[in-house]
Structures are given as C-alpha cells and as structure tokens.
Design an enzyme around this catalytic site. Structure first.
Site, mmCIF file in Angstrom:
data_model
loop_
_atom_site.group_PDB
_atom_site.id
_atom_site.type_symbol
_atom_site.label_atom_id
_atom_site.label_comp_id
_atom_site.label_asym_id
_atom_site.label_seq_id
_atom_site.Cartn_x
_atom_site.Cartn_y
_atom_site.Cartn_z
ATOM 1 N N CYS A 260 -23.834 -11.231 103.663
ATOM 2 C CA CYS A 260 -24.166 -9.807 103.708
ATOM 3 C C CYS A 260 -25.274 -9.354 102.768
ATOM 4 O O CYS A 260 -26.321 -8.878 103.216
ATOM 5 C CB CYS A 260 -22.916 -8.989 103.407
ATOM 6 S SG CYS A 260 -21.548 -9.294 104.530
ATOM 7 N N HIS B 173 -23.561 -2.254 100.758
ATOM 8 C CA HIS B 173 -23.440 -3.582 100.146
ATOM 9 C C HIS B 173 -24.695 -4.028 99.389
ATOM 10 O O HIS B 173 -25.036 -5.212 99.360
ATOM 11 C CB HIS B 173 -23.044 -4.640 101.179
ATOM 12 C CG HIS B 173 -22.165 -5.707 100.596
ATOM 13 N ND1 HIS B 173 -21.549 -6.671 101.349
ATOM 14 C CD2 HIS B 173 -21.809 -5.957 99.302
ATOM 15 C CE1 HIS B 173 -20.843 -7.472 100.570
ATOM 16 N NE2 HIS B 173 -20.986 -7.049 99.319
#
Length: 494
Positions: free
Chosen positions: A87, A148
C-alpha cells in the site's frame, strides 16, 4: 442639408465610434465550449484487487457488468503497473509521480514497509502531490477513501492539496490493539472528515456504499467547475475476509472476496451513471485500477483471496502479479471505445499527464519519474511506452528491471520476499519475455546474454539514482518525519 453631406457625417461618426473612441472597461466573458473546458479527473484505486479478479481481465467467477460496460465504452491497459506490491509505497507514487524510493516512503525504521497507526513518518509536505499540481490550475480537489501516507496532522490529505477528505488514514485491518513492535496503542479504526474523527471504530461493512454516496455528492456539488477526485476504495482490503454491505454480502460465488468486488462494480456503475446524468461524462477522464495485486492463497485453485491470473505471483512481491494491475480508462467520445493498450504505463504517469491535460505542467524543480501518457490514453496512432526502463523494488532492494518486453530478475544474495528465488532456487539471472510468456514460466537468460547485459546496465543506473540495499542513491529525497521531541498522536474521537 444635402443628403450626401448627411451621409458623410453619419459615416464619419460611425468610424470614430468604432476606431477612435475608448473601448468599454469591461466586456462579457465568452463561455468556453465543452471542448475548451479543462477536463475533470477521477481515479478509482482499489485495495489489493488482482489482475484476474474482474470480468474484463478474464474472471469467470465474479460478476462485474459495470466494469464490462466501462471496458466496452473505454480502453483497457494490460501492461499498467504500480511501483510496489504493497500500500504505502504504491500510493506515494500515484500522489507524487515518483518511485517511492525517491520520496523516501519505501521503508522506515519504525514501520518497515507500510506505515502503521501513530507513526512519526509520512509523505513529506515538501513534495508536490497530484492534487496540489491541479489546484494550481484552478481545480477543486477531494479524496474519499484510504489515505495510508501518514496519520499525523501535517501529513494528512487536507495538508497535501485536497480541499476535502472523507475516509480512513490507513488500512482497514489496522484496528485497535497494542502493537508488539513498539508497544504503541493503536486507536479504534477512525473514519474521518477532514481532520476530525467522526466515527470510531468505523463500520467497515458500510465503507464501499458510504464512500460512493459521499463521492457522488461531492461530484454533484462541483459539476460546474473543473474537479479532481481521488477515490481509493477500501476493498477488497487487507483482511482475509473483506467487508460488504447487506445488499451484497453472501451473494457472490466467491465468499467475502467476491462479495466485496461485486459491490465495487456496483459503485463504479453508480458513478458512471451519475456522470452521464449530469452531462459531464465526455469531459471527465476516469481511471479505474488497483494499488497492487491480490495476496492470493497458496492453493492456486482457491481464489478466496483473489486472483492474479494469468500473471505469475502474488501481491506483496515484485512479481508481475503484484505490479501489473487491471486498469480501465473511460471518457466517452475521447478515449476510443472497446480498445486495448498493450504498452507499458504506470501510476507515476498520472500526475504529469493530468497536469498537461489541465493546461499546466508537472513540477520542474525536482525529478519526476512519470511521463505524459496522453497519447496512450487517447489511442494516438503509433503511440509507444515512454519507458526505456522500469524498476521493481522490494523496499530498498532492486529486484528486477523491465525494458520493452523483457524483465530481468537480478541475481541477489538476499532473497527474502522474492517471487522466484528461495533457499532451493539459488539466485541467477532470470529473463522473461512478459509479452509472450505472461506467466513468467521460461527463463531465457542463457539465450539472450546481450539483453541481460543491457538490462543489467540499466539496473546500475537505478542503483546510482534510487539506491540499493541500504546504499543511498544520489536522487533520493527525504521522507516526512515529525520534528525531534514531538511525539505522534492517535486519531481518536474527541
């Protein structure tokens, strides 16, 4: 008065009115035609969705009629790559147009490969994001979904070019716990609007539906001005059993994974319908893709954690199954319908491409690794990939380099997380033709020593610029970090 004299006076007066008298201080602004308007941009960025998880890319398990429609009306990219198998580094590239190694988000001493809650690290605010570049061109900007890239206030979306943020600051599996790595207390998973936690723990079952509603509401509010919407969906996500709403739960043929994908398909259909109903479809470029490939199960017949078929490997690695993601581009009347692009392009290309389409340019005061791929997006005759070389890094280790159809895995002594090497398979040059050998089954290094040598030289260029195994590269920049003496805080309900 003779008529000829009268006519002459009138003519002279008209001449002076037209050519000599001062012009009005203001005149009506001409309304730009649809073709002259800046295009809107939407990026849908799924989480851990595999290459073989949707029907346009070969799935016979999941029902994705809206993505079928999008592919039929738009353009598939079969060699569209991200820059990491996980991610945080992948998302840093779509934001900055750079390899994560360049902007320092490929690893850090506290979190490792991906940022964890209550971290002191994040995307450096000195970097220019795709949102900031478009804001300079007068765009409204919003983000709905998973960030994120740092959960501290100075790293959050509203400090990185987004006018409005609705979503979670990190992964859906990072729920409340005491992290055994450093003893930090992670808060309940927070759902945020801008800088405020509005729900904790958030209802993960409802995220896809709720995100879709919020995104569509924002589009409707900004339909009369150029806008950029970054829409990183939460699903299928990082848990072994993804989440979905009551309407979709238990309805697919592939358990929670399939349920979540079929709800993602519904979401895309709702948005395409809205763009058409608002009359802005032809002026809106939509890119639908994933942040990396599916984690998949060890049993190749078990697709309950996704499919990267027919590519080799799983997410979280440097395999084609991790880096090559299903991508569809849609803009009716502009993107050629029902077409396929087989040229290499990457998420790093979206920033420079959008900047130019908006009438601006990408940053010139720093190196940007992406390229303008508008000729590929719009199917220009003869358009080719702008990449002479594309690099596959595992954190700070360079695993492979691609040039044209050729992908070379470099012989490495350290093989942790490698998609091909192991204690039973000693490191050696591995050369695959990823056009003709999509499953990376036949090593042809011995047959093409000149290609191995050329790609090895390209690898040396990457090492000098982006580093390799703890050795810094000359072109690397600093990641974001809290000042010394400042402790990170948890995002909690007030």
């Amino acid at each position: 008065m003779p008529s000829t004299y009268l006519h002459a006076c009138i003519a002279l007066a008209l001449y002076f009115a037209a050519h000599i008298l001062p012009l009005p201080l203001a005149s009506p602004i001409q309304t730009a035609s649809a073709d002259e308007r800046q295009p809107n941009f939407i990026i849908i960025y799924c989480d851990n969705l595999g290459y073989g998880d949707i029907e346009p890319f070969g799935s016979t398990l999941h029902r994705t009629p809206n993505l079928n429609r999008m592919a039929r009306q738009g353009r598939k990219f079969t060699h569209f790559c991200v820059t990491a198998g996980v991610c945080t580094p992948s998302r840093s590239s779509i934001m900055t147009g750079c390899y994560s190694q360049r902007v320092g988000l490929h690893k850090n001493p506290r979190d490792g490969w991906v940022l964890r809650p209550v971290s002191r690290y994040g995307l450096n605010p000195e970097e220019l994001t795709i949102a900031e570049v478009l804001k300079q061109q007068g765009y409204a900007t919003a983000m709905v979904g998973k960030w994120h890239l740092g959960d501290q206030p100075q790293f959050m979306p509203t400090q990185q070019g987004f006018d409005w943020f609705f979503g979670v600051p990190y992964s859906d599996d990072m729920t409340e716990r005491v992290w055994d790595q450093d003893g930090s207390h992670w808060p309940p998973l927070p759902l945020m609007e801008n800088d405020t936690v509005i729900e904790a723990p958030c209802d993960r079952d409802g995220l896809t539906k709720r995100y879709t509603e919020q995104a569509m509401q924002w589009i409707a509010q900004h339909k009369d001005e150029p806008f950029f919407l970054y829409f990183p969906q939460a699903m299928p996500g990082s848990t072994s059993t993804p989440f979905s709403s009551d309407t979709f739960r238990g309805k697919s043929k592939n358990g929670p994974w399939g349920d979540s994908i079929e709800e993602l398909d519904w979401s895309m259909g709702q948005m395409l319908d809205q763009l058409e109903d608002l009359g802005i479809a032809e002026n809106t470029l939509v890119v639908w893709t994933s942040d990396n490939g599916a984690p998949i199960n060890r049993d190749p017949a078990d697709l309950s954690r996704g499919s990267n078929r027919p590519l080799h490997g799983r997410g979280y690695t440097t395999s084609e199954g991790a880096f090559r993601v299903p991508t569809i581009v849609w803009q009716p009347g502009k993107v050629p319908a029902g077409t396929v692009c087989e040229e290499l392009a990457t998420t790093m290309d979206l920033l420079p491409t959008f900047a130019k389409l908006a009438g601006g340019s990408p940053p010139t005061d720093r190196k940007i690794d992406g390229h303008d791929i508008a000729p590929l997006l719009y199917g220009q005759s003869g358009a080719k990939t702008p990449y002479n070389a594309f690099y596959y890094y595992h954190q700070d280790q360079l695993h492979a380099v691609r040039s044209g159809a050729w992908k070379l895995f470099l012989p490495e002594a350290k093989v942790a997380g490698h998609p091909h090497f192991s204690s039973k398979v000693p490191p050696q040059p591995l050369l695959f033709n990823v056009d003709t050998d999509i499953g990376c089954k036949k090593n042809v290094a011995a047959e093409h020593p000149e290609i191995v040598a050329r790609l090895s030289r390209l690898a040396d260029e990457a090492r000098a610029d982006l580093g390799d195994l703890g050795v810094a590269g000359a072109g690397q920049r600093q990641r974001g970090e809290l000042p010394k003496g400042v402790e990170p805080v948890a995002q909690r309900l007030k």
